[in-house]
Design an enzyme around this catalytic site. Sequence first.
Site, mmCIF file in Angstrom:
data_model
loop_
_atom_site.group_PDB
_atom_site.id
_atom_site.type_symbol
_atom_site.label_atom_id
_atom_site.label_comp_id
_atom_site.label_asym_id
_atom_site.label_seq_id
_atom_site.Cartn_x
_atom_site.Cartn_y
_atom_site.Cartn_z
ATOM 1 N N GLY A 47 27.653 38.348 36.519
ATOM 2 C CA GLY A 47 29.016 38.768 36.292
ATOM 3 C C GLY A 47 28.829 39.824 34.800
ATOM 4 N N THR A 50 31.927 43.690 33.512
ATOM 5 C CA THR A 50 32.914 43.870 32.836
ATOM 6 C C THR A 50 33.133 42.635 31.809
ATOM 7 O OG1 THR A 50 34.470 42.631 34.330
ATOM 8 C CG2 THR A 50 34.469 44.934 34.626
ATOM 9 N N GLY A 51 33.837 42.634 30.790
ATOM 10 C CA GLY A 51 34.470 41.553 30.028
ATOM 11 C C GLY A 51 33.075 41.085 28.993
ATOM 12 N N PHE A 52 33.069 39.756 29.079
ATOM 13 C CA PHE A 52 32.098 39.067 28.420
ATOM 14 C C PHE A 52 30.589 39.438 29.194
ATOM 15 C CE2 PHE A 52 35.744 36.513 26.757
ATOM 16 C CZ PHE A 52 35.420 36.769 25.227
ATOM 17 N N PHE A 73 30.194 42.241 41.537
ATOM 18 C CA PHE A 73 30.839 42.538 42.696
ATOM 19 C C PHE A 73 32.059 43.441 42.418
ATOM 20 C CE2 PHE A 73 32.974 39.651 46.594
ATOM 21 C CZ PHE A 73 32.294 40.907 47.561
ATOM 22 N N GLU A 74 31.753 44.845 42.617
ATOM 23 C CA GLU A 74 32.501 45.872 42.469
ATOM 24 C C GLU A 74 32.668 46.753 43.671
ATOM 25 O OE1 GLU A 74 34.349 45.937 39.695
ATOM 26 O OE2 GLU A 74 33.436 44.608 38.399
ATOM 27 N N TYR A 224 36.661 28.350 27.319
ATOM 28 C CA TYR A 224 37.743 28.734 26.450
ATOM 29 C C TYR A 224 38.443 27.383 26.233
ATOM 30 C CZ TYR A 224 41.860 30.732 24.461
ATOM 31 O OH TYR A 224 42.907 30.965 23.523
ATOM 32 N N TYR A 234 46.714 26.017 30.194
ATOM 33 C CA TYR A 234 45.250 26.627 30.293
ATOM 34 C C TYR A 234 44.352 25.339 30.153
ATOM 35 C CZ TYR A 234 41.073 28.947 29.970
ATOM 36 O OH TYR A 234 39.820 29.720 30.423
HETATM 37 P P1 NAI Z 1 36.193 39.434 34.019
HETATM 38 O O1 NAI Z 1 37.031 39.575 34.982
HETATM 39 O O2 NAI Z 1 35.906 40.799 32.678
HETATM 40 O O3 NAI Z 1 34.442 39.582 34.706
HETATM 41 C C1 NAI Z 1 34.233 39.061 35.670
HETATM 42 C C2 NAI Z 1 32.947 39.237 36.257
HETATM 43 O O4 NAI Z 1 32.695 38.379 37.165
HETATM 44 C C3 NAI Z 1 32.590 40.741 36.404
HETATM 45 O O5 NAI Z 1 31.440 41.307 36.197
HETATM 46 C C4 NAI Z 1 32.841 40.757 38.247
HETATM 47 O O6 NAI Z 1 32.368 41.819 38.620
HETATM 48 C C5 NAI Z 1 32.152 39.339 38.330
HETATM 49 N N1 NAI Z 1 32.528 38.752 39.592
HETATM 50 C C6 NAI Z 1 33.760 38.217 40.122
HETATM 51 N N2 NAI Z 1 33.579 37.688 41.315
HETATM 52 C C7 NAI Z 1 32.292 37.892 41.697
HETATM 53 C C8 NAI Z 1 31.392 37.397 42.871
HETATM 54 N N3 NAI Z 1 32.077 36.853 43.783
HETATM 55 N N4 NAI Z 1 30.516 37.777 42.866
HETATM 56 C C9 NAI Z 1 29.791 38.578 41.853
HETATM 57 N N5 NAI Z 1 30.294 39.037 40.824
HETATM 58 C C10 NAI Z 1 31.715 38.549 40.502
HETATM 59 O O7 NAI Z 1 36.333 38.193 33.251
HETATM 60 P P2 NAI Z 1 35.673 37.761 31.509
HETATM 61 O O8 NAI Z 1 37.187 37.625 30.963
HETATM 62 O O9 NAI Z 1 34.726 38.492 30.993
HETATM 63 O O10 NAI Z 1 35.322 36.368 32.202
HETATM 64 C C11 NAI Z 1 34.128 35.703 32.087
HETATM 65 C C12 NAI Z 1 34.101 34.228 31.605
HETATM 66 O O11 NAI Z 1 34.366 34.131 30.272
HETATM 67 C C13 NAI Z 1 34.785 33.506 32.516
HETATM 68 O O12 NAI Z 1 34.237 32.139 32.701
HETATM 69 C C14 NAI Z 1 36.005 33.056 31.473
HETATM 70 O O13 NAI Z 1 36.821 32.005 31.777
HETATM 71 C C15 NAI Z 1 35.351 33.169 30.203
HETATM 72 N N6 NAI Z 1 36.434 33.331 28.971
HETATM 73 C C16 NAI Z 1 37.343 34.250 29.094
HETATM 74 C C17 NAI Z 1 38.074 34.548 28.218
HETATM 75 C C18 NAI Z 1 39.193 35.674 27.897
HETATM 76 O O14 NAI Z 1 40.116 35.571 27.229
HETATM 77 N N7 NAI Z 1 39.144 36.454 28.719
HETATM 78 C C19 NAI Z 1 38.206 33.471 26.852
HETATM 79 C C20 NAI Z 1 36.960 32.720 26.898
HETATM 80 C C21 NAI Z 1 36.023 32.502 28.070
HETATM 81 NA NA NA Z 2 32.228 39.069 32.606
#
Ligand code: NAI
Ligand code: NA
Length: 396
Positions: A47, A50-52, A73-74, A224, A234
């Site tokens: 993952g 993007t994001g974390f 996955f992009e 979270y 949530y």
């Molecule tokens: P995001 O949407 O920015 O990142 C998701 C990542 O997963 C991307 O790199 C995407 O390409 C990848 N991905 C998704 N489906 C895929 C697949 N089938 N195969 C391969 N890669 C795949 O999400 P974010 O917000 O960074 O979330 C990451 C984690 O952090 C999650 O577990 C989320 O619950 C957790 N989190 C998020 C918070 C928030 O406020 N955004 C707060 C605390 C935890």
């Molecule tokens: Na991420």
Amino acid sequence: MIIEPRIRGFICLTTHPKGCEQNVINQINYVKSKGAINGGKKALIIGASTGFGLASRITSAFGAGASTIGVYFEKPPAEGKPASAGWYNTAAFEKQAHEAGLYAKSINGDAFSDEIKQKTIDLIKADLGQVDLVIYSLASPRRTNPKTGITHNSVLKPIGEVFTNKTVDFHTGVVSEISINPANEEEIANTVAVMGGEDWQFWIDDLKKAGVLADGVLTVAYSYIGPAVTEKVYRKGTIGRAKDHLEATAKQINEQLKDINGKALVSVNKALVTQASSAIPVIPLYISLLYKIMKAEGIHEGCIEQMQRLFEQRLYTGGEMPTDEQGRVRVDDWEMRDDIQAQVAELWLQSTTETLPELGDLKGYKTDFLNLFGFDVPGVNYQEDVNEMVAVPGLV
Ligand code: NAI
Ligand code: NA
């Protein structure tokens, strides 16, 4: 071509390669400005685009000097049609990493599948031998379980009773009341199947069996908790059940890794604008109030500040990892401070369409949302022609 944002609901259909690149460069510069971290030297980030996950990869590489393999996955670009943001982010990351002499390769495909797990194992064996850090940062609305072939779809619903509260459409600023019906048992189980710990467990099973986890390996997934106002939808809702499962899985994996002196844990992160969180009802209103308050207090953080602090002050302190009673690492500590939450609760009651522009940081929300797609990034000339056909150099 000239690319402009085209927004539909929770997503933006277009992305800007230069803006995405600038975002990545800004994150790299932030991590470099904070100095070296004595962290893992060979990291797998699941993952990573993007994001974390992206912020974790950047922190590993530019903070700890790690070789990184990223799985994501992009959508690649097509002539006249920009790629998804994570594609450009990865291209930019790899370019910077390679220029800095760091190993970086990526695998684009479904991380939930056996095929991508095997491909990743093959790549680790060929290039790195073993990894000493595995970050699990997937966020997805659906997952096909490779063992059963069943595709599960997650839902964002309360459990047990109808949930009614305020929400905001962050594009228009209109605050309204929404009611969400409770999930049934099947929807709960499906959400746990998508966002719970089963796939993380599958990854660790396969990686361990293949012998590619180094002695002392650390694996971390993200969770979270959040405040009372969002609890019903949530943490006590379907997604919360999935997070409970993820946290229970951390304990299981931790046991499983003991024979190689490994460790598994969950880090509870701060609420932030990402593609995943924009789609959750009520959360955008909460975030816009939270941002306003945390910025005023001088303690606001984005993904990169969160991950840099996680690595430096929690995971790789050189001593014990500070955790809560449940064994979780907390970087949501500033968000959850009593004084911050008391202010959120008060502003929550006062929030209306009329008052929110004053009370909340809707502008910050919108900017962060546009930034996710590479728009509204300072220093980028959006009038300039860009080539959307950016390739990811180390993609396998
Ligand atoms: P995001 O949407 O920015 O990142 C998701 C990542 O997963 C991307 O790199 C995407 O390409 C990848 N991905 C998704 N489906 C895929 C697949 N089938 N195969 C391969 N890669 C795949 O999400 P974010 O917000 O960074 O979330 C990451 C984690 O952090 C999650 O577990 C989320 O619950 C957790 N989190 C998020 C918070 C928030 O406020 N955004 C707060 C605390 C935890
Ligand atoms: Na991420």
